[in-house]
Design a protein around this motif. Sequence first.
Motif, PDB file in Angstrom:
ATOM      1  N   ARG A  76       0.914  -1.089  -0.191  1.00 42.79           N
ATOM      2  CA  ARG A  76       0.140  -0.073   0.218  1.00 42.79           C
ATOM      3  C   ARG A  76       0.681   1.175   0.079  1.00 42.79           C
ATOM      4  O   ARG A  76       1.664   1.570   1.115  1.00 42.79           O
ATOM      5  CB  ARG A  76      -0.831   0.125   1.222  1.00 42.79           C
ATOM      6  N   ILE A  77       0.792   1.879  -1.079  1.00 42.09           N
ATOM      7  CA  ILE A  77       1.598   3.020  -1.347  1.00 42.09           C
ATOM      8  C   ILE A  77       0.975   3.988  -2.307  1.00 42.09           C
ATOM      9  O   ILE A  77       0.260   3.735  -3.215  1.00 42.09           O
ATOM     10  CB  ILE A  77       3.175   2.907  -2.031  1.00 42.09           C
ATOM     11  N   ASN A  78       0.789   5.421  -1.813  1.00 39.83           N
ATOM     12  CA  ASN A  78      -0.061   6.281  -2.408  1.00 39.83           C
ATOM     13  C   ASN A  78       0.901   6.786  -3.600  1.00 39.83           C
ATOM     14  O   ASN A  78       1.947   6.604  -3.805  1.00 39.83           O
ATOM     15  CB  ASN A  78      -0.449   7.610  -1.450  1.00 39.83           C
ATOM     16  N   ALA A  79      -0.051   7.529  -4.467  1.00 34.31           N
ATOM     17  CA  ALA A  79       0.878   7.805  -5.821  1.00 34.31           C
ATOM     18  C   ALA A  79       2.014   8.723  -5.779  1.00 34.31           C
ATOM     19  O   ALA A  79       3.006   8.606  -6.413  1.00 34.31           O
ATOM     20  CB  ALA A  79      -0.266   8.499  -6.659  1.00 34.31           C
ATOM     21  N   GLU A  80       1.894   9.749  -4.597  1.00 39.13           N
ATOM     22  CA  GLU A  80       2.938  10.738  -4.602  1.00 39.13           C
ATOM     23  C   GLU A  80       4.043  10.052  -4.262  1.00 39.13           C
ATOM     24  O   GLU A  80       5.421  10.197  -4.613  1.00 39.13           O
ATOM     25  CB  GLU A  80       2.596  11.890  -3.593  1.00 39.13           C
TER      26      GLU A  80
END
Length: 258
Positions: free
Chosen positions: A223-227
Amino acid sequence: MAQNPFDRRRINGPEESFLPVFEPGQAPSTTWNARCGRQSTDIRPIFLQPGLISQANGSAYIETEKTKLACAVYGPRQSKSITYNEKGKLNIEVKFAPFSCTRRRSPLHDAEDRSLAVAIHQSIASSVCLELFPKSTIDVFITIIENDGIEGCVASGAIAASTALADAGIEMFGLVASCSAAVLGDGIRLDPTEEETNTSDGVVVIACMPSLSSVTNVWQSGRINAEVTLRCMEMCQDRCIDIHSVIAQSLSSINKTT
């Protein structure tokens, strides 16, 4: 005749039952252990030696501390398929040595081998000029001698395969370099070990051709956000430039010796 109160056609449970007792589990770690000898933006030292397997058309051996791989390339050779193909076919096979992991692995292929082969194939397929080899196949065999994280094997396997293809004299658009990054909270560590990968929130592996400034493959898990993902890609691309120079230097050194 007395009747038996138990039914033989079903499995009867015990007369008494008790609640299960669960051992308290360890809480997930929120911090990494300190690295020895390198910063979070540093990668492990790379030892890359092409041309070690004399029976193959091209080969390469790569070692990054506890990750060790050997790659052999055979071809291009005539395809066994009857149908005519304008483009050649690139086959990649990945195999773990029985002693490569903490637990002894079976010599048979499993799903993990195939997933690694697919990831490495996506990383280097676009760099090979397959249209110059009609009705031909190029076979790439990668043996993982020591494993220190699946993501590291994908990155090192792409580097070794690209080096071995260049050593075999196969025409390519450019050399492929690959790097991985792990994310835990707000921290990012490049070229993570297996321990750092297991405690991270997610991992990003990028493969690119620095000479053409093009990305060939991006692989993300967790789980990693786009930024944060974009920041990881930028950091990995900067390190891929250094890795590209290591590949070019290793190939030029073997050409001088031959």
